[in-house]
Enzyme design. Structure first.
Site, PDB file in Angstrom:
ATOM      1  N   GLY A 292       0.821  -1.206   0.000  1.00 37.40           N
ATOM      2  CA  GLY A 292       0.000   0.000   0.000  1.00 37.40           C
ATOM      3  C   GLY A 292       0.856   1.257   0.000  1.00 37.40           C
ATOM      4  O   GLY A 292       1.935   1.308  -0.596  1.00 37.40           O
ATOM      5  N   SER A 293       0.403   2.255   0.741  1.00 31.44           N
ATOM      6  CA  SER A 293       0.993   3.595   0.621  1.00 31.44           C
ATOM      7  C   SER A 293       2.409   3.713   1.152  1.00 31.44           C
ATOM      8  O   SER A 293       3.100   4.685   0.826  1.00 31.44           O
ATOM      9  CB  SER A 293       0.092   4.616   1.332  1.00 31.44           C
ATOM     10  OG  SER A 293      -1.152   4.716   0.664  1.00 31.44           O
TER      11      SER A 293
END
Length: 580
Positions: A292-293
């Site tokens: 993810g981020s």
């Protein structure tokens, strides 16, 4: 008719002839045994008397960086049986005494002590001395003990996923005990001795011996107190959030040393058989997940170095964007914003990251991912490590580059992700993560491990820009104000990634991976901490809420115990929104 006695001389001669015939048979058999077949019978008798006894080697200790024992070898006993000395009518008595003390199946004990023609059979290994004394106190015929060693873990479940355990056969079964078994185990020896029919050692009989060679110990980079704190924090958070599992990594970015590797749920290696097998290996290296981020820093590094982007470059960012047949969205609906690139990272905008990533080619993005260590094992030495998944651009679909830019459609293990932030913290120099300081000999001598590999991944200037931008993430306008530590400058990044649902091969219903990676002090990074929670089901599933508080707890403790003072410098002003 009158009775007439036969000639006594004839009767005597016949008797003597019969006796002489019998004696000649005995003599012939004696000659056969003592001359013609003497060697064969001598060898068979010797084999009956000769027994080989294993001489176990002392297994090397495993300690933390300060010499505190994590795995140690202690005195124990092996219990054996001489089935030939146990009369059939005594077998049940032996079983009823031995089986309860050793915790063995009575049927197994009966089978062992009934082995036909055997003079030596092991009943149990690694028996504690106090239990062995209970066995010898019974004075059972044909039952005895021999000295050997057993493995103990004095800190119970502390770092169990890293250390592993030694199984009932004396071999490493998981963790470093498995992967470093050859070094730790040494080389066992043996001794051949002659035993009399009464079970006594024949002093002047044959006695051959090969002495055992002790194993070498391992000194790890882990710090026991910090490991305990990290483990306590992640166990508590896993319970609070109902996560499937959780991990915490504490790393020194300057030398790649791993100071803590904690995961939950864990197990007690002293009682490893009671734990599910899935808990034996560390999820820190075993489990691949979409980051993810937290992966956005790699995209940021690529566009800063190769895309002509600066932290102040302005992007017009809606809350969703279409590329080909797919629509990509930010985590929250919002009106169109004008964000600096630093603001894109601080607010963790997927759309803004996609817009920035289009400044570089797919091949360039792939090369940066590889340079940071994606798609290959870290080589830390723990078994079961996954390299994750990173396909080359030739295998990407038309839209793959967009989710890859914000950390989906690519997978890593937690240690690979921690290494990314250690590289940024270390001025762009990647130092391979390492867990073993060196080995120790029986005499206490220490042999250091080879130095870890070092390579420049991004420029020092790019690393400095990223550090400043990552401080914006922990600001009030960023996604992780809960990671802030009073008095210290903290840099980091949240991650909230969807998990693929194996039932449909899609993200729907798969849950989330919540993570936070960061370092402190931001302007002089000395510690990196990564927190990962897999599928938290209670409370918020966002990295800034679920994982950042664990980061703060563990990092605060680490800074204090390592006696790292605040730098006292002023944090840079990170411009997030473009004015006008």
């Amino acid at each position: 008719m009158p009775f007439r006695r036969r000639d006594p001389i004839k009767r005597l001669n016949t008797g003597l002839l019969a006796v002489a015939f019998v004696l000649s048979l005995f003599a012939g058999r004696l000659v056969q045994l003592q001359t013609i077949e003497s060697a064969s019978y001598t060898e068979r008798a010797k084999r009956q008397r000769l027994h080989t006894i294993d001489l176990p080697a002392v297994r090397g200790e495993i300690t933390d960086a300060q010499g505190n024992p994590l795995a140690m070898t202690v005195e124990a006993r092996a219990v054996f049986a001489d089935p030939l000395m146990i009369e059939p009518e005594d077998r049940q008595k032996v079983v009823s005494k031995v089986a309860p003390i050793l915790g063995l199946d009575p049927a197994h004990v009966m089978k062992v002590i009934s082995t036909p023609g055997s003079r030596f059979e092991y009943l149990a290994h690694g028996v504690r001395p106090d239990r062995a004394r209970l066995i010898t106190a019974e004075k059972l015929p044909g039952i005895g003990t021999l000295p050997e060693y057993r493995r103990e873990y004095p800190n119970d479940d502390l770092a169990a996923g890293v250390i592993g355990f030694v199984n009932a056969e004396g071999e490493g079964g998981a963790g470093l005990e498995f992967s470093m078994n050859k070094q730790l185990a040494g080389r066992p020896g043996w001794q051949r001795v002659e035993i009399s029919p009464e079970g006594q050692h024949i002093p002047m009989g044959e006695d051959q011996k090969r002495p055992p060679v002790p194993g070498r110990g391992l000194r790890l980079t882990l710090l026991r107190d910090l490991q305990y704190k990290a483990q306590e924090a992640i166990e508590k958070r896993v319970e609070e959030t109902g996560a499937r599992n959780g991990s915490v990594i504490v790393m020194d970015p300057r030398n790649g040393q791993l100071l803590a590797l904690a995961s939950a749920p864990g197990y007690d290696p002293n009682e490893y058989a009671r734990a599910p097998q899935k808990n034996w290996d560390s999820p820190i290296v075993r489990e691949a997940f979409e980051p993810g981020s937290t992966n956005k820093v790699i995209t940021a590094a690529a566009v800063l170095e190769k895309g002509g982007v600066t932290p102040d470059t302005v992007f017009t960012v809606p809350d969703h964007i279409r590329r080909y047949d797919r629509v990509f969205r930010d985590s929250h609906p919002h009106p169109t914003q004008r964000l600096t690139f630093a603001g894109v990272l601080a607010t963790s905008s997927n759309v803004g990251t996609i817009l920035a990533s289009e400044r570089v080619s797919a091949q360039t993005l792939y090369q940066f991912l590889r340079a940071f260590g994606f798609g290959e094992k870290t080589g830390v030495g723990l078994p079961g490590e996954t390299p994750g998944q990173l396909k080359p651009p030739s295998q990407w679909s038309g839209t793959d580059r967009y989710p890859i830019s914000f950390g989906q459609t690519v997978s890593v293990n937690a240690l690979q992700m921690a290494s990314v932030y250690a590289t940024i913290a270390n001025g762009g120099v990647r130092v391979a993560p390492n867990l073993i300081l060196g080995s120790t000999g029986e005499d206490g001598s220490f042999t250091p491990a080879p130095p870890p590999e070092r390579r420049q991944v991004i420029s020092a200037e790019t690393a400095r820009q990223l550090r400043d931008m990552l401080e914006g993430v922990t600001s009030k306008e960023g996604t992780a104000p809960k990671a802030r530590i009073k008095g210290y400058r903290v840099a980091g990044k949240t991650g909230t990634a969807e998990i693929v649902n194996p039932a449909c091969g899609c993200y729907r219903g798969g849950g989330y991976t919540a993570s936070f990676a960061g370092f402190a002090p931001a302007d002089d990074p000395q510690l990196v901490v990564l927190v990962v929670l897999q599928n938290p089901r209670r409370g918020s599933h966002y990295g800034g809420d679920a994982a950042a508080p664990v980061f703060k707890d563990v990092m605060s403790f680490a800074l204090q115990t390592r006696k790292i003072p605040p730098t006292g410098s002023k944090a840079p002003t990170v411009k997030i929104y473009a004015r006008g």
